[in-house]
Design an enzyme around this catalytic site. Sequence first.
Site, PDB file in Angstrom:
ATOM      1  N   ASP A  67     -21.991 -35.680  -1.690  1.00  0.00           N
ATOM      2  CA  ASP A  67     -22.342 -36.910  -0.978  1.00  0.00           C
ATOM      3  C   ASP A  67     -21.494 -37.117   0.269  1.00  0.00           C
ATOM      4  O   ASP A  67     -20.520 -36.400   0.503  1.00  0.00           O
ATOM      5  CB  ASP A  67     -22.219 -38.115  -1.927  1.00  0.00           C
ATOM      6  CG  ASP A  67     -20.921 -38.116  -2.723  1.00  0.00           C
ATOM      7  OD1 ASP A  67     -19.990 -37.387  -2.349  1.00  0.00           O
ATOM      8  OD2 ASP A  67     -20.843 -38.837  -3.724  1.00  0.00           O
ATOM      9  N   ASN A 136     -18.635 -47.410 -12.769  1.00  0.00           N
ATOM     10  CA  ASN A 136     -19.933 -47.898 -13.264  1.00  0.00           C
ATOM     11  C   ASN A 136     -20.820 -46.750 -13.754  1.00  0.00           C
ATOM     12  O   ASN A 136     -21.997 -46.932 -13.994  1.00  0.00           O
ATOM     13  CB  ASN A 136     -20.663 -48.692 -12.174  1.00  0.00           C
ATOM     14  CG  ASN A 136     -20.959 -47.849 -10.938  1.00  0.00           C
ATOM     15  OD1 ASN A 136     -20.691 -46.649 -10.921  1.00  0.00           O
ATOM     16  ND2 ASN A 136     -21.516 -48.456  -9.903  1.00  0.00           N
ATOM     17  N   HIS A 138     -21.462 -43.926 -12.093  1.00  0.00           N
ATOM     18  CA  HIS A 138     -22.213 -43.160 -11.089  1.00  0.00           C
ATOM     19  C   HIS A 138     -21.696 -41.724 -10.990  1.00  0.00           C
ATOM     20  O   HIS A 138     -20.541 -41.439 -11.288  1.00  0.00           O
ATOM     21  CB  HIS A 138     -22.234 -43.861  -9.720  1.00  0.00           C
ATOM     22  CG  HIS A 138     -20.979 -43.846  -8.924  1.00  0.00           C
ATOM     23  ND1 HIS A 138     -20.459 -44.978  -8.340  1.00  0.00           N
ATOM     24  CD2 HIS A 138     -20.155 -42.844  -8.558  1.00  0.00           C
ATOM     25  CE1 HIS A 138     -19.375 -44.665  -7.666  1.00  0.00           C
ATOM     26  NE2 HIS A 138     -19.158 -43.378  -7.784  1.00  0.00           N
ATOM     27  N   GLU A 143     -26.115 -44.484  -8.004  1.00  0.00           N
ATOM     28  CA  GLU A 143     -25.686 -45.757  -8.562  1.00  0.00           C
ATOM     29  C   GLU A 143     -26.611 -46.182  -9.720  1.00  0.00           C
ATOM     30  O   GLU A 143     -27.762 -45.740  -9.792  1.00  0.00           O
ATOM     31  CB  GLU A 143     -25.713 -46.823  -7.467  1.00  0.00           C
ATOM     32  CG  GLU A 143     -24.716 -46.564  -6.344  1.00  0.00           C
ATOM     33  CD  GLU A 143     -23.281 -46.969  -6.708  1.00  0.00           C
ATOM     34  OE1 GLU A 143     -22.869 -46.758  -7.862  1.00  0.00           O
ATOM     35  OE2 GLU A 143     -22.586 -47.480  -5.827  1.00  0.00           O
TER      36      GLU A 143
HETATM   37  C1  GLP Z   1     -16.883 -41.789  -5.227  1.00  0.00           C
HETATM   38  C2  GLP Z   1     -17.643 -40.473  -5.149  1.00  0.00           C
HETATM   39  C3  GLP Z   1     -17.876 -39.882  -6.506  1.00  0.00           C
HETATM   40  C4  GLP Z   1     -16.610 -39.904  -7.321  1.00  0.00           C
HETATM   41  C5  GLP Z   1     -16.164 -41.330  -7.512  1.00  0.00           C
HETATM   42  C6  GLP Z   1     -14.914 -41.470  -8.348  1.00  0.00           C
HETATM   43  O1  GLP Z   1     -17.693 -42.885  -5.365  1.00  0.00           O
HETATM   44  N1  GLP Z   1     -18.873 -40.587  -4.473  1.00  0.00           N
HETATM   45  O2  GLP Z   1     -18.378 -38.561  -6.355  1.00  0.00           O
HETATM   46  O3  GLP Z   1     -16.814 -39.291  -8.553  1.00  0.00           O
HETATM   47  O4  GLP Z   1     -15.919 -41.871  -6.230  1.00  0.00           O
HETATM   48  O5  GLP Z   1     -13.781 -41.317  -7.555  1.00  0.00           O
HETATM   49  P1  GLP Z   1     -12.321 -41.182  -8.084  1.00  0.00           P
HETATM   50  O6  GLP Z   1     -12.192 -39.811  -8.630  1.00  0.00           O
HETATM   51  O7  GLP Z   1     -11.457 -41.395  -6.880  1.00  0.00           O
HETATM   52  O8  GLP Z   1     -12.137 -42.241  -9.108  1.00  0.00           O
END
Ligand code: GLP
Length: 241
Positions: A67, A136, A138, A143
């Site tokens: 993404d 959440n 995702h 989402e």
């Molecule tokens: C973002 C990314 C996700 C990732 C998530 C969790 O929203 N788009 O791909 O898994 O954050 O991030 P973190 O590992 O910093 O908690």
Amino acid sequence: MNIRIFDHAEQVGQAAATIMAAQVLEKPAAVLGLATGSSPVPAYRQLIRMHQSGALDFSQVTSFNLDEYVGIPEDHPCSYHRFMQENLFGQVNIPSDNTHVPDGNGVNLEETARAYDEAIQAAGGIDLQLLGIGRNGHIGFNEPGDEFIWGCHVVTLTESTIDANKRFFASEADVPRKAISLGVGAIVAARKVLLIATGKDKAEAIRGAVQGDVSPRLPASILRTHPQVTFLLDRDAASLL
Ligand code: GLP
């Protein structure tokens, strides 16, 4: 579903790097699906160390990131292009032409999304998809919603995600409200999936993904339909299982 629980986040990263390295050793021209966020950083650090020691060659690897935010420049400190450059691509010998991160600045983002799915198909699909998970539930930026979205798409970020990701930006107002994300289709089509989660704030999402219904209300739950998925968790993330 294979679930492995470790004492520390660093061990989770080591285990993820070991599995990713095994994939590249088995198939030097592997197609890796890569993730951003803080969770994969220890794994990337370990992969860089393996590369620097001469044990791992990325010269034939192709990568597709999950993404990117919409509307911030590629060199913005919080862009996922920049994150990947700093945390992996700039420190291993993967050819830059082989790395792909969705372009969140195209004039026609629907077309960008369609072309991104096609590029993955043309590369033969993803051999190993690395994932983090949002609070959440995702994955990528898929989402929670009324239905799973199969293809790469533009998404409006939820308040939960904006709140979780504001720590990377100067203020909450600076967090982009939209992103472009692989859909769950390309993720579940990956031959192997590896999800990393560390910390208490992921425990609820992990419980839902592992023990709840398969539902678009918790996008990571789709992984239960995948025959080769491994969750690498620390004790905090696994604490509600
Ligand atoms: C973002 C990314 C996700 C990732 C998530 C969790 O929203 N788009 O791909 O898994 O954050 O991030 P973190 O590992 O910093 O908690």
